[in-house]
Scaffold this motif. Structure first.
Motif, PDB file in Angstrom:
ATOM      1  N   TRP A  98       1.254   5.878   1.202  1.00 58.75           N
ATOM      2  CA  TRP A  98       1.322   5.805   2.654  1.00 58.75           C
ATOM      3  C   TRP A  98       2.696   5.030   2.920  1.00 58.75           C
ATOM      4  O   TRP A  98       2.879   3.977   2.117  1.00 58.75           O
ATOM      5  CB  TRP A  98       0.015   5.020   3.017  1.00 58.75           C
ATOM      6  N   THR A 101      -1.057  -0.030  10.869  1.00 57.61           N
ATOM      7  CA  THR A 101      -1.044   1.607  10.755  1.00 57.61           C
ATOM      8  C   THR A 101      -0.276   2.050   9.748  1.00 57.61           C
ATOM      9  O   THR A 101       0.697   1.498   9.436  1.00 57.61           O
ATOM     10  CB  THR A 101      -0.342   2.129  12.215  1.00 57.61           C
ATOM     11  N   ASP A 153      -0.058   8.734   6.096  1.00 53.87           N
ATOM     12  CA  ASP A 153      -0.495   9.272   5.214  1.00 53.87           C
ATOM     13  C   ASP A 153       0.476  10.654   4.900  1.00 53.87           C
ATOM     14  O   ASP A 153       0.220  11.660   5.591  1.00 53.87           O
ATOM     15  CB  ASP A 153      -1.925   9.680   5.403  1.00 53.87           C
ATOM     16  N   ARG A 188      -0.926  12.344   8.776  1.00 58.75           N
ATOM     17  CA  ARG A 188      -1.809  11.583   9.621  1.00 58.75           C
ATOM     18  C   ARG A 188      -1.738  10.246   9.336  1.00 58.75           C
ATOM     19  O   ARG A 188      -1.034   9.597   8.446  1.00 58.75           O
ATOM     20  CB  ARG A 188      -3.209  12.272   9.592  1.00 58.75           C
ATOM     21  N   THR A 189      -1.942   9.361  10.421  1.00 60.26           N
ATOM     22  CA  THR A 189      -1.864   7.987  10.331  1.00 60.26           C
ATOM     23  C   THR A 189      -3.290   7.260  10.176  1.00 60.26           C
ATOM     24  O   THR A 189      -4.215   8.023  11.060  1.00 60.26           O
ATOM     25  CB  THR A 189      -1.452   7.470  11.632  1.00 60.26           C
ATOM     26  N   TRP A 190      -3.535   6.303   9.718  1.00 58.01           N
ATOM     27  CA  TRP A 190      -4.840   5.577   9.499  1.00 58.01           C
ATOM     28  C   TRP A 190      -4.459   4.100   9.912  1.00 58.01           C
ATOM     29  O   TRP A 190      -3.422   3.519   9.907  1.00 58.01           O
ATOM     30  CB  TRP A 190      -5.059   5.229   8.046  1.00 58.01           C
ATOM     31  N   GLN A 191      -5.598   3.581  10.713  1.00 60.87           N
ATOM     32  CA  GLN A 191      -5.403   2.180  11.099  1.00 60.87           C
ATOM     33  C   GLN A 191      -6.430   1.454  10.730  1.00 60.87           C
ATOM     34  O   GLN A 191      -7.532   1.949  10.532  1.00 60.87           O
ATOM     35  CB  GLN A 191      -5.568   2.112  12.971  1.00 60.87           C
ATOM     36  N   ILE A 192      -6.114   0.332   9.956  1.00 62.51           N
ATOM     37  CA  ILE A 192      -6.770  -0.779   9.202  1.00 62.51           C
ATOM     38  C   ILE A 192      -6.688  -2.117   9.795  1.00 62.51           C
ATOM     39  O   ILE A 192      -5.371  -2.519   9.886  1.00 62.51           O
ATOM     40  CB  ILE A 192      -6.434  -0.678   7.743  1.00 62.51           C
ATOM     41  N   ILE A 248      -7.167  -2.045   1.349  1.00 60.49           N
ATOM     42  CA  ILE A 248      -7.986  -0.912   1.306  1.00 60.49           C
ATOM     43  C   ILE A 248      -9.440  -1.884   0.830  1.00 60.49           C
ATOM     44  O   ILE A 248     -10.529  -1.381   1.947  1.00 60.49           O
ATOM     45  CB  ILE A 248      -8.098   0.239   0.211  1.00 60.49           C
TER      46      ILE A 248
END
Length: 380
Positions: A58, A80, A83, A88-92, A124
């Motif tokens: 990522w 942000t 991937d 697509r994007t992931w927000q953590i 993660i």
């Protein structure tokens, strides 16, 4: 609710679950979903299966513009990730990162500095590991081949100001949850040491290479339990942390007259490369040929894909038919207001042709030191 007479899938024998896991999931995402079915399946299946390829990295993106965060009430702990495999994007949320400098990424962990504290974070799992403080005076290695003088071996006092420096880049030899993990850090020139290392659990750093203006250190990487450094004098030095002293490999390719416009990056090699790879300008790869005692350009790295970044580069085999390619992130200036367009370029090795760009996050971001950055998501 399970009805009477229905099978209890949680009671499947562990041996049968392992067989299913080896045949059913074709990607890491599918495997993670399989492990998340229930606690019994998660206990039976290892978090890092050997039959699946490493996950595609990522890209950890810089922060959104401040006015955007304020308008949509986005907390400053929200990061942000893009991937690449699914576009697509992931927000953590990463509250632990607040106020810390991101020095690099390795094996799915971020390396953070908030002087004098240094630590690791798995974004993660949110697990953290503390590393030796920069205030602790480092120990000093003695090399047989290296002349020893008072100037080269400075005395470190107990005063905090004696080791007050910032980390430019840091990398791990393996996942920090595994035994024997080594952390290498590249320090600013304000330090007496350009490179230092520690093992997980150490109380202090150990000086590996003293700082010098010339030749200039360009990059470093791990390969086969050794540290390789590349400098502006066309030399690659090998630091075997298990069996010091070190050796060096002279590189016979030249950077040209205007070396300042060229970018040289060391990338960890694979089992067939015999050493790390040197990448020039994001599209030319050099490999060490022991029979010729020199570095030569190669146009084929097999089924490998390289992900380049000055603070962390990755060499892996992609499980979606991509091979012999290079990906690198790029930042282009926006409207002169301190913001940048962030995107990803894809190059076919051999031809040097820039392929059609994958859907990528080309929005405007404020430049933050250390970002963007490739990171391989890990559950351990």
């Amino acid at each position: 609710m399970r009805l009477r007479g229905d099978p209890d899938w949680a009671d499947l024998p562990d041996e049968l679950l392992v067989i299913i896991a080896q045949k059913a999931p074709r990607t890491n995402v599918q495997y993670v979903r399989l492990r998340s079915v229930c606690k019994a399946w998660r206990r039976a299946l290892p978090p890092r299966p050997r039959h699946l390829l490493p996950p595609v990295p990522w890209l950890l993106l810089p922060r959104l513009p401040l006015h955007t965060c304020s308008k949509f009430r986005i907390p400053d702990s929200l990061f942000t990730f893009f991937d690449l495999s699914r576009s697509r994007t992931w927000q953590i949320r990463l509250p632990y990162v607040s106020g810390k400098h991101i020095c690099g990424s390795s094996y799915g962990w971020l390396l953070l500095e908030q002087h004098p504290a240094v630590s690791l974070l798995n974004p993660i799992t949110q697990a953290t590991i503390l590393l030796p403080s920069l205030d602790a005076p480092p120990s000093i290695l003695t090399y047989d081949y290296e002349p020893q003088t008072e100037r080269e071996r400075p005395e470190f006092s107990d005063q905090k100001s004696e080791y007050n420096n910032c980390i430019l880049k840091a990398s791990l030899s393996c996942n920090p949850t595994e035994p024997g993990c080594v952390v290498i850090a590249w320090f600013l020139s304000s330090s007496d040491w350009e490179l230092a290392f520690c093992r997980i659990g150490d109380a202090h750093w150990t000086g590996l290479k003293m700082w010098s203006a010339l030749p200039k250190l360009l990059d470093f990487t791990f390969h086969s339990n050794s540290v390789y450094t590349l400098n502006s004098a066309n030399e690659v030095f090998v630091y075997d942390l298990q069996n010091l002293p070190t050796g060096n490999l002279h590189s016979y390719f030249r950077y040209g007259i205007n070396i300042c416009i060229k970018q040289m990056i060391l990338v960890e090699g694979d089992a067939e490369s015999g050493g790390p790879l040197v990448v020039e300008n994001s599209n030319v790869v050099y490999k060490w040929f022991a029979n010729h005692l020199r570095w030569l350009p190669v146009h084929d790295i097999g089924r490998r894909v390289l992900f380049l970044n000055p603070r962390h580069s990755i060499n892996l085999q992609w499980d979606e038919g991509r091979e012999n390619e290079i990906y690198y992130d790029l930042m282009r200036s926006g409207n002169g207001d301190g913001r940048f367009h962030v995107g990803i370029n894809r190059v076919k090795l051999g031809t040097g042709m820039i392929l059609p760009r994958n859907p990528s996050p080309m929005g405007l971001f404020f430049s933050i030191p250390g970002l963007p950055l490739w990171i391989t998501p890990s559950l351990t």
